[in-house]
Design a protein around this motif. Structure first.
Motif, short mmCIF file in Angstrom:
data_model
loop_
_atom_site.label_atom_id
_atom_site.label_comp_id
_atom_site.label_asym_id
_atom_site.label_seq_id
_atom_site.Cartn_x
_atom_site.Cartn_y
_atom_site.Cartn_z
N ASN A 54 0.83 -1.20 0.00
CA ASN A 54 0.00 0.00 0.00
C ASN A 54 0.86 1.26 0.00
O ASN A 54 0.46 2.29 -0.52
N ALA A 55 2.04 1.19 0.59
CA ALA A 55 2.92 2.35 0.65
C ALA A 55 3.46 2.71 -0.73
O ALA A 55 3.90 3.84 -0.94
N LEU A 56 3.42 1.78 -1.66
CA LEU A 56 3.89 2.09 -3.02
C LEU A 56 3.04 3.16 -3.66
O LEU A 56 3.47 3.85 -4.56
N PHE A 57 1.83 3.33 -3.13
CA PHE A 57 0.91 4.31 -3.69
C PHE A 57 0.82 5.55 -2.81
O PHE A 57 -0.17 6.27 -2.85
N ALA A 58 1.85 5.79 -2.01
CA ALA A 58 1.85 6.94 -1.10
C ALA A 58 1.94 8.25 -1.86
O ALA A 58 1.61 9.29 -1.31
N GLY A 59 2.40 8.22 -3.11
CA GLY A 59 2.42 9.42 -3.93
C GLY A 59 3.76 10.12 -3.96
O GLY A 59 4.06 10.81 -4.91
N ALA A 60 4.56 9.98 -2.92
CA ALA A 60 5.87 10.63 -2.88
C ALA A 60 6.71 9.95 -1.81
O ALA A 60 6.19 9.20 -0.98
N ASP A 61 8.00 10.23 -1.84
CA ASP A 61 8.89 9.66 -0.82
C ASP A 61 8.47 10.09 0.57
O ASP A 61 8.50 9.29 1.51
N THR A 62 8.05 11.34 0.71
CA THR A 62 7.64 11.81 2.05
C THR A 62 6.39 11.09 2.52
O THR A 62 6.26 10.79 3.70
N GLY A 63 5.47 10.79 1.60
CA GLY A 63 4.28 10.03 1.95
C GLY A 63 4.65 8.64 2.44
O GLY A 63 4.08 8.14 3.41
N GLY A 64 5.60 8.02 1.78
CA GLY A 64 6.08 6.70 2.21
C GLY A 64 6.73 6.75 3.58
O GLY A 64 6.53 5.87 4.41
N ARG A 65 7.50 7.81 3.83
CA ARG A 65 8.14 7.96 5.15
C ARG A 65 7.09 8.15 6.23
O ARG A 65 7.17 7.58 7.31
N HIS A 66 6.08 8.97 5.94
CA HIS A 66 5.01 9.19 6.92
C HIS A 66 4.25 7.90 7.21
O HIS A 66 3.91 7.60 8.35
N TRP A 67 3.99 7.11 6.15
CA TRP A 67 3.32 5.83 6.33
C TRP A 67 4.17 4.92 7.22
O TRP A 67 3.64 4.24 8.10
N ALA A 68 5.48 4.91 6.99
CA ALA A 68 6.38 4.06 7.78
C ALA A 68 6.36 4.48 9.25
O ALA A 68 6.37 3.63 10.15
N ILE A 69 6.30 5.78 9.51
CA ILE A 69 6.25 6.27 10.90
C ILE A 69 4.96 5.83 11.57
O ILE A 69 4.97 5.31 12.69
#
Length: 111
Positions: A40-55
């Protein structure tokens, strides 16, 4: 025999501490939801979105590992921060293991 000799330090730890598991099934089961949700994180839209999802995923899993209801804990933490009840230099008090300890201290006095 070679495998046992190559992993001798881990084997000794297992024999010395009865709390340790011989296999990693417990950890693997705990990680499975994270691995499944990782796509699902692949669709976060940006690197920052992926980082926020990881947090957020890390906070939720940390709450679960500390036997704290993630939704109730996160709701409480966000309400405390927004209301200004917790200052920036005291954010560590809101971590799941600290909240659990604080609630354990509060529970007897409220009874």
């Amino acid at each position: 025999m070679r495998y046992a000799l190559n992993h001798w330090n881990g084997l000794i730890l297992y024999l010395d501490d009865g709390r340790l598991e011989l296999d990693t099934n417990t950890v693997e089961r705990a990680m499975r939801p994270v691995a499944l949700g990782r796509k699902n994180a692949l669709f976060a839209g940006a690197d920052t979105g992926g980082r926020h999802w990881a947090i957020v995923a890390t906070l939720i899993q940390t709450a679960k590992l500390n036997d704290v209801d993630p939704l109730a804990w996160l709701t409480d933490v966000l309400e405390r921060i927004v209301a200004g009840h917790t200052k920036r230099n005291n954010l560590a008090s809101l971590l799941p293991w600290n909240c659990k300890a604080a609630k354990a201290v509060e529970a007897p006095s409220s009874a």
